[in-house]
Design a protein around this motif. Structure first.
Motif, PDB file in Angstrom:
ATOM      1  N   PRO A   1      24.065  -5.512 -16.228  1.00  0.00           N
ATOM      2  CA  PRO A   1      24.138  -5.077 -17.624  1.00  0.00           C
ATOM      3  C   PRO A   1      22.772  -4.667 -18.164  1.00  0.00           C
ATOM      4  CG  PRO A   1      25.443  -7.065 -17.294  1.00  0.00           C
ATOM      5  CD  PRO A   1      24.675  -6.854 -16.032  1.00  0.00           C
ATOM      6  N   SER A   2      22.723  -3.554 -18.850  1.00  0.00           N
ATOM      7  CA  SER A   2      21.445  -3.025 -19.337  1.00  0.00           C
ATOM      8  C   SER A   2      20.819  -3.909 -20.406  1.00  0.00           C
ATOM      9  CB  SER A   2      21.637  -1.605 -19.880  1.00  0.00           C
ATOM     10  OG  SER A   2      22.584  -1.592 -20.934  1.00  0.00           O
ATOM     11  N   ASN A   3      21.620  -4.781 -21.041  1.00  0.00           N
ATOM     12  CA  ASN A   3      21.068  -5.657 -22.078  1.00  0.00           C
ATOM     13  C   ASN A   3      20.637  -7.019 -21.530  1.00  0.00           C
ATOM     14  OD1 ASN A   3      23.710  -6.517 -21.568  1.00  0.00           O
ATOM     15  ND2 ASN A   3      24.016  -7.254 -23.660  1.00  0.00           N
ATOM     16  N   HIS A   4      20.672  -7.189 -20.203  1.00  0.00           N
ATOM     17  CA  HIS A   4      20.261  -8.453 -19.585  1.00  0.00           C
ATOM     18  C   HIS A   4      18.797  -8.418 -19.194  1.00  0.00           C
ATOM     19  CE1 HIS A   4      24.265 -10.466 -18.162  1.00  0.00           C
ATOM     20  NE2 HIS A   4      24.369  -9.989 -19.388  1.00  0.00           N
ATOM     21  N   ASN A   5      18.137  -9.573 -19.280  1.00  0.00           N
ATOM     22  CA  ASN A   5      16.871  -9.769 -18.586  1.00  0.00           C
ATOM     23  C   ASN A   5      17.197 -10.105 -17.132  1.00  0.00           C
ATOM     24  OD1 ASN A   5      15.262  -9.284 -20.806  1.00  0.00           O
ATOM     25  ND2 ASN A   5      15.001 -11.442 -21.338  1.00  0.00           N
ATOM     26  N   VAL A   6      16.418  -9.527 -16.200  1.00  0.00           N
ATOM     27  CA  VAL A   6      16.733  -9.626 -14.772  1.00  0.00           C
ATOM     28  C   VAL A   6      15.480  -9.985 -13.988  1.00  0.00           C
ATOM     29  CG1 VAL A   6      17.517  -8.370 -12.729  1.00  0.00           C
ATOM     30  CG2 VAL A   6      18.561  -7.883 -14.952  1.00  0.00           C
ATOM     31  N   PHE A   7      15.639 -10.924 -13.041  1.00  0.00           N
ATOM     32  CA  PHE A   7      14.573 -11.140 -12.064  1.00  0.00           C
ATOM     33  C   PHE A   7      15.174 -11.564 -10.734  1.00  0.00           C
ATOM     34  CE2 PHE A   7      14.843 -15.559 -13.637  1.00  0.00           C
ATOM     35  CZ  PHE A   7      14.721 -16.293 -12.456  1.00  0.00           C
ATOM     36  N   ILE A   8      14.394 -11.368  -9.680  1.00  0.00           N
ATOM     37  CA  ILE A   8      14.712 -11.921  -8.369  1.00  0.00           C
ATOM     38  C   ILE A   8      13.537 -12.774  -7.914  1.00  0.00           C
ATOM     39  CG2 ILE A   8      16.298 -10.086  -7.678  1.00  0.00           C
ATOM     40  CD1 ILE A   8      14.043  -8.886  -5.967  1.00  0.00           C
ATOM     41  N   TYR A   9      13.833 -13.788  -7.104  1.00  0.00           N
ATOM     42  CA  TYR A   9      12.787 -14.630  -6.501  1.00  0.00           C
ATOM     43  C   TYR A   9      12.974 -14.632  -4.997  1.00  0.00           C
ATOM     44  CZ  TYR A   9      10.113 -18.711  -5.018  1.00  0.00           C
ATOM     45  OH  TYR A   9       9.225 -19.544  -4.367  1.00  0.00           O
ATOM     46  N   LEU A  10      11.910 -14.378  -4.248  1.00  0.00           N
ATOM     47  CA  LEU A  10      11.952 -14.359  -2.792  1.00  0.00           C
ATOM     48  C   LEU A  10      11.539 -15.726  -2.256  1.00  0.00           C
ATOM     49  CD1 LEU A  10      11.620 -11.312  -3.676  1.00  0.00           C
ATOM     50  CD2 LEU A  10      10.474 -10.964  -1.467  1.00  0.00           C
ATOM     51  N   LEU A  11      12.481 -16.411  -1.590  1.00  0.00           N
ATOM     52  CA  LEU A  11      12.141 -17.691  -0.980  1.00  0.00           C
ATOM     53  C   LEU A  11      11.274 -17.505   0.253  1.00  0.00           C
ATOM     54  CD1 LEU A  11      15.133 -18.057  -2.390  1.00  0.00           C
ATOM     55  CD2 LEU A  11      15.067 -20.242  -1.179  1.00  0.00           C
ATOM     56  N   ASP A  12      11.475 -16.387   0.923  1.00  0.00           N
ATOM     57  CA  ASP A  12      10.700 -16.073   2.133  1.00  0.00           C
ATOM     58  C   ASP A  12      10.845 -14.581   2.396  1.00  0.00           C
ATOM     59  OD1 ASP A  12      13.346 -15.904   3.064  1.00  0.00           O
ATOM     60  OD2 ASP A  12      13.233 -17.794   4.176  1.00  0.00           O
ATOM     61  N   GLY A  13      10.300 -14.111   3.528  1.00  0.00           N
ATOM     62  CA  GLY A  13      10.500 -12.730   3.946  1.00  0.00           C
ATOM     63  C   GLY A  13       9.688 -11.715   3.174  1.00  0.00           C
ATOM     64  N   LYS A  14      10.213 -10.474   3.165  1.00  0.00           N
ATOM     65  CA  LYS A  14       9.489  -9.360   2.554  1.00  0.00           C
ATOM     66  C   LYS A  14      10.488  -8.249   2.237  1.00  0.00           C
ATOM     67  CE  LYS A  14       5.585  -8.294   4.497  1.00  0.00           C
ATOM     68  NZ  LYS A  14       4.597  -7.718   5.451  1.00  0.00           N
ATOM     69  N   LEU A  15      10.357  -7.667   1.053  1.00  0.00           N
ATOM     70  CA  LEU A  15      11.240  -6.602   0.594  1.00  0.00           C
ATOM     71  C   LEU A  15      10.461  -5.348   0.243  1.00  0.00           C
ATOM     72  CD1 LEU A  15      13.576  -8.411  -1.999  1.00  0.00           C
ATOM     73  CD2 LEU A  15      14.082  -7.944   0.408  1.00  0.00           C
ATOM     74  N   ASN A  16      11.204  -4.239   0.252  1.00  0.00           N
ATOM     75  CA  ASN A  16      10.730  -3.026  -0.404  1.00  0.00           C
ATOM     76  C   ASN A  16      11.629  -2.797  -1.615  1.00  0.00           C
ATOM     77  OD1 ASN A  16       9.036  -0.418  -0.311  1.00  0.00           O
ATOM     78  ND2 ASN A  16      11.123   0.337  -0.535  1.00  0.00           N
ATOM     79  N   VAL A  17      11.039  -2.928  -2.804  1.00  0.00           N
ATOM     80  CA  VAL A  17      11.794  -2.723  -4.044  1.00  0.00           C
ATOM     81  C   VAL A  17      11.681  -1.258  -4.431  1.00  0.00           C
ATOM     82  CG1 VAL A  17      11.989  -3.351  -6.470  1.00  0.00           C
ATOM     83  CG2 VAL A  17      11.409  -5.102  -4.779  1.00  0.00           C
ATOM     84  N   ASP A  18      12.827  -0.603  -4.550  1.00  0.00           N
ATOM     85  CA  ASP A  18      12.837   0.837  -4.834  1.00  0.00           C
ATOM     86  C   ASP A  18      12.065   1.146  -6.110  1.00  0.00           C
ATOM     87  OD1 ASP A  18      14.386   0.998  -2.600  1.00  0.00           O
ATOM     88  OD2 ASP A  18      16.150   1.845  -3.587  1.00  0.00           O
ATOM     89  N   GLY A  19      11.201   2.155  -6.027  1.00  0.00           N
ATOM     90  CA  GLY A  19      10.412   2.565  -7.169  1.00  0.00           C
ATOM     91  C   GLY A  19       9.170   1.735  -7.393  1.00  0.00           C
ATOM     92  N   PHE A  20       8.964   0.722  -6.533  1.00  0.00           N
ATOM     93  CA  PHE A  20       7.783  -0.148  -6.695  1.00  0.00           C
ATOM     94  C   PHE A  20       7.001  -0.300  -5.403  1.00  0.00           C
ATOM     95  CE2 PHE A  20       5.784  -4.375  -6.585  1.00  0.00           C
ATOM     96  CZ  PHE A  20       4.902  -4.247  -7.658  1.00  0.00           C
ATOM     97  N   GLY A  21       7.660  -0.851  -4.373  1.00  0.00           N
ATOM     98  CA  GLY A  21       6.981  -1.045  -3.101  1.00  0.00           C
ATOM     99  C   GLY A  21       7.208  -2.430  -2.541  1.00  0.00           C
TER     100      GLY A  21
END
Length: 289
Positions: free
Chosen positions: A198-218
């Motif tokens: 939902p566009s009216n939500h605050n959103v976050f993710i937390y990485l317990l381990d590993g590594k991601l590529n977040v689109d538009g960021f890196g």
């Protein structure tokens, strides 16, 4: 779907909670809260073989005005409270407690912790309650791994387990009110996922381990919170390594927050009332047997 941009990364520095080492990405000097999310603790500890589980973990303590929610990744948690609830939830499950007007609970390792590997890995997330619900009757909802709705994506490289809310048309096992989307995600190397929110939500993710590529960021590495802007209706990322993730979103309350230890209210007067009520036994008494 328009992807949200990343607002900032919050590193989960190591600190001590009593004699337990934990990681805490917020609150910090940079970010006091991600409304309505007040605090995140990530613990990954080995249970002491020479300490009785009934004497380990966190002993009886009170809460009022918010929901402490525990996501269990390894081991288990034995919950007991002053309302008579007594249950153990193991890895893959969650415990959702709405403290409401006040409750006393304990969080211990289960008696069989050493038989199931001896390690406890959990995340505890504090979710603020709206002013209108801070004096609701307390409630406790245990959710075992077998009861967590699961969705498998990208040829098995992405596994989504929804604890509450609705994520990718999968309804969670706990009906949180107000609505909170909470899910754990396991993404393998090369896996990718797009998640509308939902566009009216605050959103976050937390990485317990590993590594991601977040689109538009890196690239984002383990033990970071990725806090997103409110400028889109979804997020997307791909796995650079096998990665475990906690995803949460909710509409902000935009209310005054006054906290003191285990109490989260809207004014200093309400904090003093909570302290008085606890001292007078109005939140109940927990005698562990």
């Amino acid at each position: 779907m328009k992807n949200r941009k990343v607002n900032q990364l919050l590193y989960a520095h190591e600190t001590m909670m009593g004699d337990m080492p934990i990681r805490q990405p917020f609150p910090t000097e940079k970010v006091e809260q991600i409304d309505p999310f007040l605090l995140l603790h990530h613990a990954n500890v080995e249970a002491d073989k020479y300490v009785d589980p009934d004497d380990a973990g966190v002993g009886p303590h009170p809460h009022r005005g918010f929901s402490p929610v525990t996501f269990i990744f390894q081991g288990g948690v034995h919950h007991r409270d002053s309302r008579g609830n007594d249950s153990v939830v193991y890895a893959g499950g969650a415990q959702w407690m709405n403290a409401g007007r006040g409750i006393v609970h304990s969080e211990r390792p289960p008696h069989d912790i050493h038989e199931i590997g001896g390690r406890q890995e959990i995340i505890q997330l504090w979710i603020n309650s709206p002013a209108a619900n801070k004096t609701d009757q307390p409630a406790y909802y245990p959710l075992q791994a077998s009861d967590v709705p699961t969705k498998v994506l990208d040829d098995g490289r992405v596994v989504l387990k929804v604890v509450s809310g609705n994520v990718l048309d999968t309804v969670g096992g706990i009906a949180a009110r107000p609505e909170v989307n909470a899910a754990t995600i396991t993404i393998g190397k090369g896996g990718s996922v797009q998640i509308p929110l939902p566009s009216n939500h605050n959103v976050f993710i937390y990485l317990l381990d590993g590594k991601l590529n977040v689109d538009g960021f890196g690239i984002v590495e383990a033990h970071h919170v990725v806090l997103f802007n409110n400028d889109g209706d979804g997020i997307s990322f791909s796995g650079l390594e096998d990665t475990r993730i906690l995803l949460v979103s909710a509409e902000p309350l935009n209310e005054e927050v006054v906290s003191h230890g285990p109490f989260v209210m809207n004014s200093q007067t309400q904090i003093l009332e909570a302290m008085r009520d606890y001292q007078m036994g109005r939140m109940g008494i927990l005698i562990e047997e």
